[in-house]
Design an enzyme around this catalytic site. Structure first.
Site, PDB file in Angstrom:
ATOM      1  N   ASP A  57      37.704  34.445  39.792  1.00  0.00           N
ATOM      2  CA  ASP A  57      38.954  35.127  39.488  1.00  0.00           C
ATOM      3  C   ASP A  57      39.603  35.630  40.774  1.00  0.00           C
ATOM      4  O   ASP A  57      38.975  36.349  41.542  1.00  0.00           O
ATOM      5  CB  ASP A  57      38.667  36.309  38.550  1.00  0.00           C
ATOM      6  CG  ASP A  57      39.931  37.058  38.191  1.00  0.00           C
ATOM      7  OD1 ASP A  57      40.639  36.588  37.278  1.00  0.00           O
ATOM      8  OD2 ASP A  57      40.220  38.081  38.830  1.00  0.00           O
ATOM      9  N   TYR A  62      45.698  39.543  45.871  1.00  0.00           N
ATOM     10  CA  TYR A  62      44.392  39.977  46.381  1.00  0.00           C
ATOM     11  C   TYR A  62      44.159  39.598  47.840  1.00  0.00           C
ATOM     12  O   TYR A  62      43.289  40.163  48.495  1.00  0.00           O
ATOM     13  CB  TYR A  62      43.246  39.365  45.561  1.00  0.00           C
ATOM     14  CG  TYR A  62      43.119  39.853  44.142  1.00  0.00           C
ATOM     15  CD1 TYR A  62      43.850  40.928  43.666  1.00  0.00           C
ATOM     16  CD2 TYR A  62      42.241  39.211  43.265  1.00  0.00           C
ATOM     17  CE1 TYR A  62      43.723  41.354  42.345  1.00  0.00           C
ATOM     18  CE2 TYR A  62      42.105  39.626  41.953  1.00  0.00           C
ATOM     19  CZ  TYR A  62      42.848  40.694  41.495  1.00  0.00           C
ATOM     20  OH  TYR A  62      42.716  41.100  40.207  1.00  0.00           O
ATOM     21  N   LYS A  91      46.788  34.710  39.550  1.00  0.00           N
ATOM     22  CA  LYS A  91      47.764  35.557  38.853  1.00  0.00           C
ATOM     23  C   LYS A  91      49.096  35.609  39.603  1.00  0.00           C
ATOM     24  O   LYS A  91      49.132  35.549  40.828  1.00  0.00           O
ATOM     25  CB  LYS A  91      47.203  36.982  38.707  1.00  0.00           C
ATOM     26  CG  LYS A  91      45.815  37.022  38.074  1.00  0.00           C
ATOM     27  CD  LYS A  91      45.296  38.427  37.907  1.00  0.00           C
ATOM     28  CE  LYS A  91      43.822  38.430  37.566  1.00  0.00           C
ATOM     29  NZ  LYS A  91      42.954  38.280  38.743  1.00  0.00           N
ATOM     30  N   HIS A 124      50.294  39.003  36.188  1.00  0.00           N
ATOM     31  CA  HIS A 124      49.381  40.039  36.678  1.00  0.00           C
ATOM     32  C   HIS A 124      49.644  41.416  36.035  1.00  0.00           C
ATOM     33  O   HIS A 124      48.710  42.140  35.706  1.00  0.00           O
ATOM     34  CB  HIS A 124      49.494  40.144  38.204  1.00  0.00           C
ATOM     35  CG  HIS A 124      48.297  40.715  38.870  1.00  0.00           C
ATOM     36  ND1 HIS A 124      47.878  40.345  40.128  1.00  0.00           N
ATOM     37  CD2 HIS A 124      47.398  41.647  38.457  1.00  0.00           C
ATOM     38  CE1 HIS A 124      46.789  41.022  40.456  1.00  0.00           C
ATOM     39  NE2 HIS A 124      46.483  41.826  39.464  1.00  0.00           N
TER      40      HIS A 124
END
Length: 318
Positions: A57, A62, A91, A124
């Site tokens: 994931d 990120y 996302k 997200h």
């Protein structure tokens, strides 16, 4: 350390994916921002693949897509896995949460990950902000109205183009999911949310079950924020249950999620804990354990991604 063969990690079918044949391994590995050191991430992902993890994931926000992509490419090159063995989620960030920016954002993520397609692409947050400038937390003055219908049409288009095998959302309340279901042609396959023993999300679980939406828990061990004590990992009641089973509190926590039909993406880059998190499938919690777990005081850990926090982001749901 016991080893877990890949065949022993259960999967869940994403019933809302158009093909009806997309399966997600119930346990995955998260790579959220407290692990953005590229070298560590890459090494950890390869170790995880060796241990049996197949579900990874990430998110554009990120900063870990590149390291994950390099690790997966290397693992495939080494013959540890094929692309078909893997389940990769990314996302769409709020700055790209606009109908015309969904496909470019997804293509950019694919390029960074060095992949031809994703297994799952998620919105997200149920928020939209000014395109272009990434900042976290998101200043509330940058927020714009979220065109849920237009964005979801673009998400559906990404499926038709084969850029992803399934689409879904993250951090959506029951109310916001219902607004999406009212306009969706293809229903969301997944809702990824904070869920752990101190934030059990009963109402959301019931709604998602009724609508074929698979829940994925992030912060399943209530990590991810440094403030205050950890109401899961430092819980005396859970320590008693763990001791009675000869297990760790983390294993009790993940087993509970599994028994609720939830998928989960813990973020451990420690080799031993990574392995321990896989050792949850050959034993079960008792009725008494479940009764005790039901008594745990509930509170949300992640208030939201904006500064200041939004009063209506979660629609007062518990």
């Amino acid at each position: 350390m016991g080893s877990v063969s890949v065949e022993n990690i259960p999967t869940k079918v994403l019933t809302n994916s158009p093909s009806g044949e997309v399966k997600v391994p119930v346990i995955g590995m998260g790579s959220a921002p407290d692990f953005t050191c590229k070298k560590d991430t890459k090494e950890a992902i390869i170790e995880a693949i060796k241990q049996g993890y197949r579900h990874f994931d990430t998110a554009a926000a990120y900063g870990s897509e590149q390291a994950l992509g390099e690790a997966l490419k290397e693992a495939i090159h080494l013959g540890l896995v094929t692309r078909q063995d893997l389940f990769v989620t990314s996302k769409l960030w709020v700055t790209e949460n606009h109908p015309h920016l969904v496909l470019p954002a997804l293509r950019k993520s694919l390029q960074t990950l060095q992949l031809d397609y994703l297994d799952l692409y998620l919105i997200h947050w149920p928020l939209t902000s000014q395109p272009g400038k990434f900042s976290f937390p998101i200043p509330v003055e940058d927020l714009l109205p979220f065109d849920v219908k237009g964005v979801w049409e673009s998400m559906e288009e990404s499926l038709k183009l084969g850029l992803t095998k399934a689409i879904g959302v993250s951090n959506f309340s029951v109310k916001k999911l219902q607004s999406l279901l009212d306009v969706a042609t293809i229903l969301p396959a997944v809702n990824q949310v904070e869920m752990n023993l101190a934030w059990q999300q009963k109402k959301l679980r019931e709604f998602c079950n009724a609508n074929g939406i698979v829940l994925t828990a992030f912060s399943p061990l209530r990590k991810g924020a440094s403030r205050g004590p950890n109401e899961v990992m430092e819980n005396d009641l859970l320590k008693e249950i763990a001791d009675a089973h000869g297990k760790s509190i983390a294993q009790i926590s993940l087993r509970w999620l599994y028994e609720q039909g939830i998928t989960f993406v813990p973020k451990s880059y420690d080799k031993g804990r990574m392995n321990q998190n896989l050792q949850i499938f050959d034993w079960a919690l008792t009725k008494e354990d479940h009764h005790k777990i039901d008594q745990i005081k509930q509170s949300r850990l992640i208030a939201g991604p904006t500064k200041p926090n939004l009063n209506d982001l979660w629609d007062d749901e518990i």
